[in-house]
Every structure is written in structure tokens, then in C-alpha cells.
Design a protein around this motif. Structure first.
Motif, PDB file in Angstrom:
ATOM      1  N   UNK A   1      49.472  47.188  42.231  1.00 56.49           N
ATOM      2  CA  UNK A   1      50.481  46.584  43.110  1.00 56.49           C
ATOM      3  C   UNK A   1      49.861  46.059  44.397  1.00 56.49           C
ATOM      4  N   UNK A   2      48.834  46.741  44.843  1.00 53.67           N
ATOM      5  CA  UNK A   2      48.215  46.339  46.106  1.00 53.67           C
ATOM      6  C   UNK A   2      47.225  45.198  45.903  1.00 53.67           C
ATOM      7  N   UNK A   3      46.846  44.969  44.661  1.00 51.76           N
ATOM      8  CA  UNK A   3      45.856  43.936  44.387  1.00 51.76           C
ATOM      9  C   UNK A   3      46.534  42.621  44.084  1.00 51.76           C
ATOM     10  N   UNK A   4      45.812  41.567  44.396  1.00 52.50           N
ATOM     11  CA  UNK A   4      46.357  40.262  44.053  1.00 52.50           C
ATOM     12  C   UNK A   4      45.880  39.870  42.663  1.00 52.50           C
ATOM     13  N   UNK A   5      45.226  40.778  41.995  1.00 54.43           N
ATOM     14  CA  UNK A   5      44.640  40.444  40.688  1.00 54.43           C
ATOM     15  C   UNK A   5      45.085  41.454  39.636  1.00 54.43           C
ATOM     16  N   UNK A   6      45.117  40.994  38.403  1.00 57.61           N
ATOM     17  CA  UNK A   6      45.457  41.876  37.296  1.00 57.61           C
ATOM     18  C   UNK A   6      44.179  42.386  36.662  1.00 57.61           C
TER      19      UNK A   6
END
Ligand code: GDD
Ligand code: MN
Length: 382
Positions: free
Chosen positions: A173-178
């Protein structure tokens, strides 16, 4: 200029075809190995790296936090024979993340691989990781433990596996990446990316990859490659409850857009335990009289808060021995105003007919705010 491993290591007797200089720079990589008490694994790791990285021009930087088992000494012994081996020995400091960051920044190479020193990671993946980051002009290649859902994860206990999965889910959730494994300790990264985010990175805890990705100011090109996480070869894991707490602090910081620092998050978490302790003591002592009970409850919570903050929130500035005592006195002194405000506010609210726990909570909130200001400015100041 000779490539780093050419003299001492037989593996760099690589025929360089075409334009040798270009070939050399594109096949060059630094391997950063954070170590803490890994002496028994150093030689085996070097042997494995030599076997795996034969086709590359590589160097390895051990970043050792002054392990008592002599890890740094052994690494330097190897370095005497092979100039491609270096050892950064840090004195009086601990922290996997900080060690990794310093190792990466010490590299002159464009690409840096980070790998644990306990042989749990499969170093044979490094050449393929390097090939892909270059071919796809990516920023990071993560060796993922979870990409291949069918493959068993050997090196984690069921509890740690569940914890790691939960941490990953929260972290996503905190990352902009999967990504499937943002907690991986095994990755390859462009050094300039780390350089750019370094001032914003936390040096505590284990989640340096997560931090790098979360702190980047542009969407990153991330590649994941599956591998099998093996069992630790020798020695024991340094992962403990504090590492988990560090991660929760980091997560809060990143989810709040760095509004709440990991330290403030830690302080608030400790404060939350203080609230429970406070209310428990208050409830238990109500018969003594509300004001007295509130006073004792606040004093108790202050003491536990002090000790918990000393061992967790401010553990990089931890007080021991006499300083623990004088720090405590300073804490009490500095916060006595807060305590007065706490009891005053609580009594006032109580007198207005508020229920006991509502009044207690209001007092504790005011007290906690005071404690935080005092702790940061006076007690654990740098
Ligand atoms: N310099 C330094 N300082 N090195 C450290 C420190 C430290 O404070 N703490 C640990 N290390 C080194 C260890 O010596 C080892 O080489 C590597 O960092 C990983 O530490 P382990 O203690 O073996 O960690 P782990 O196996 O429990 O955790 C692994 O999996 C985690 C995800 O579950 C690591 O790869 C973590 O990075 C990863 O997040
Ligand atoms: Mn390990």
C-alpha cells in the motif's frame, strides 16, 4: 586500467570481445554484503561468488558492524590476496539498512547487487539480474522469494513466513509499485538511484529495499526474478522484535508521506502502551480517590514509557548505567509540568461530570504531548 579481479581472481580471465572497454563497463558490478557475525560464512560466500560471477568484472564490499567474531578480520585477510575484495568496518554502529546504504554508496559502479552474507540467497542469479537490468534499462531487479508461488520457501519458519506475507501486503500500500517481495534482502540496483534517495532513507531495520522504492520520487522500473530462499548456512538470524517495530515505524512514515517520522511513530506506539497501563492502574486504584489514582497512574505510565522509549524509540541514543538513572530523573523533572497538566486537566474534566476513563484519557493525552516535546528536546537529544 585493469579490471578489479583480473590479478588475483582466476575468474576474470574473461576474453573481452569487440571493444574491450565498453564490454568491461557494461559487465561490471559491485556486490555489497552486510555482515554481522558471519565469519563462518565469509569464505564459502566468496567461493560461491567467484564461481557464479566468472563472466563479470566484479568487486565485493563487506560492510561489517564490528562483529565480535572477527568477520571483518577474515574479510580483510581475503582482501590482501584479492584487491577486488574490500571491507568497510563500522565502529559503534548497528543497522542492516545503514550498512547496505554505505556499501552501495562506496561502490564506483553503476550497478550494485546486495546479498546476505549467510548463503540464504542464491548468488548464481546475479549475472541474470545484471543482464536484465541492463537490457530493460530498469532501476531495480528484485530476487523474489514469492514470485514462484509453487516453490517452497525453505529459510523461513511458518511464523516468519506469515509475518513476511503480512508485512508485504501492508507494504504494498505504501509503495507506488506492485511487487511480490519488497522485503527481499537480495536485489540489484542502480547506484545513482540510491544516491538520489539516500538522505531520505532510514538506516535502521531490515527493509532497505522497501525504503528505496517507497522513497523514490518517480515511478521505478522494477523487475522481479524468482529464486529459492535457502536455509541459513551457519550462525543465526539477527531478525528480532525490534526489526519488526522498525518496519512498522517505516511503514507509518511512508503511509503518512513522511509526516510522521519513524521515531515519532515509535514514540506514539510506546505512548499507546502507556495509555493502557495508565488506565489499568487508574482503574485499580480508583477507591483511593480519583486525583491520587490519576497521579499514580500517570507516574507509572511515565516510567514504563521512559524505559520502553530508551530501549526502542531512542535506542540509537540509549542510556545505560548511571545515564539511565540521570536520564530518568531529567525525564521526570522535564515532564513534571506535563504531569501537573495531566492531573489538572483530568481533574477538571472529571469535575465537569465526565466518566473516569474519559477524564483519564484527556489528561494522558496532554501529558503525552508534553513528554514527547521533553524527550526530543531534552532527554534524548543528540
Ligand atoms: N552490517 C550489518 N549490521 N549487517 C547486518 C546487521 C547489522 O546490524 N544485521 C544483520 N546483518 C546482516 C547479516 O549478517 C546477514 O548477512 C544479513 O544482514 C541478513 O541478516 P539475517 O539476520 O540473516 O536476516 P534474515 O535472514 O533473518 O532476514 C532476511 O530476510 C528478510 C526478509 O524476511 C534478510 O534478507 C532481510 O534483509 C530480509 O528483509
Ligand atoms: Mn539470513
Amino acid at each position: 586500467m585493469t579490471p578489479p579481479n583480473s590479478a588475483a581472481s582466476p575468474l576474470t580471465a574473461v576474453p573481452l570481445h569487440g571493444r574491450p572497454d565498453a564490454a568491461r563497463t557494461t559487465r561490471r558490478v559491485t556486490v555489497v554484503v552486510p555482515t554481522y557475525n558471519e565469519r563462518r560464512n565469509v569464505t564459502a560466500l566468496l567461493r560461491k561468488l567467484r564461481a557464479a560471477l566468472g563472466g563479470l568484472s566484479w568487486r565485493v564490499i563487506f560492510v561489517d558492524d564490528d562483529s565480535r567474531d572477527g568477520t571483518a578480520r577474515l574479510a580483510r585477510k581475503h582482501a590482501v590476496r584479492d584487491p577486488a575484495i574490500q571491507c568497510l568496518q563500522r565502529i559503534g554502529r548497528r543497522g542492516l539498512a545503514g550498512a547496505v546504504i554505505e556499501g552501495v554508496l562506496a561502490s564506483p559502479d553503476r550497478y550494485v547487487a546486495v546479498i546476505d552474507g549467510d548463503l540464504q540467497h542464491d548468488e548464481r542469479l546475479i549475472p541474470a539480474m545484471l543482464a536484465r537490468i541492463q537490457a530493460e534499462d530498469a532501476d531495480v531487479v528484485i530476487a523474489s522469494r514469492f514470485l514462484d508461488a509453487a516453490a517452497p520457501v525453505e529459510g523461513l519458519s511458518p511464523l516468519r513466513l506469515a509475518g513476511s506475507r503480512l508485512a508485504t501486503r501492508l507494504g504494498r500500500r505504501a509503495l507506488k509499485a506492485r511487487v511480490t517481495d519488497p522485503m527481499s534482502g537480495f536485489f540489484l540496483v542502480r547506484r545513482d538511484l540510491v544516491e538520489a534517495v539516500a538522505p531520505r532513507l532510514s538506516t535502521e531495520g531490515f527493509k532497505v529495499l522497501f525504503d528505496i522504492i517507497a522513497s523514490a520520487q518517480r515511478p521505478l522500473r522494477i523487475i522481479e526474478m524468482p529464486y529459492r530462499f535457502g536455509d541459513r548456512a551457519a550462525g543465526q538470524s539477527k531478525m528480532d522484535r525490534r526489526v519488526v517495530l522498525d518496519y512498522l515505524g517505516l511503514l507509518t512514515a511512508k503511509l503518512s508521506n513522511d509526516l510522521i517520522s519513524p521515531r515519532l511513530a515509535g514514540f506514539l506506539a510506546v505512548g499507546a502502551t502507556g495509555v493502557f497501563i495508565h488506565l489499568g492502574v487508574l482503574r485499580a486504584l480508583l477507591s483511593v480517590g480519583f486525583t491520587q489514582a490519576q497521579f499514580i497512574a500517570a507516574a507509572t505510565a511515565m516510567t514504563t514509557n521512559y524505559l520502553l522509549n530508551n530501549s526502542l524509540t531512542y535506542r540509537d541514543r540509549r542510556k545505560q548505567g548511571l545515564a539511565l538513572l540521570t536520564g530518568y530523573l531529567a525525564f521526570c523533572l522535564a515532564c513534571s509540568l506535563g504531569l501537573a497538566a495531566n492531573v489538572g486537566v483530568a481533574s477538571l474534566v472529571r469535575a465537569h461530570g465526565e466518566v473516569w476513563w474519559g477524564a483519564g484519557l484527556a489528561g494522558a493525552a496532554v501529558g503525552a504531548l508534553w513528554n514527547y516535546v521533553c524527550a526530543s528536546l531534552a532527554v534524548w537529544r543528540k
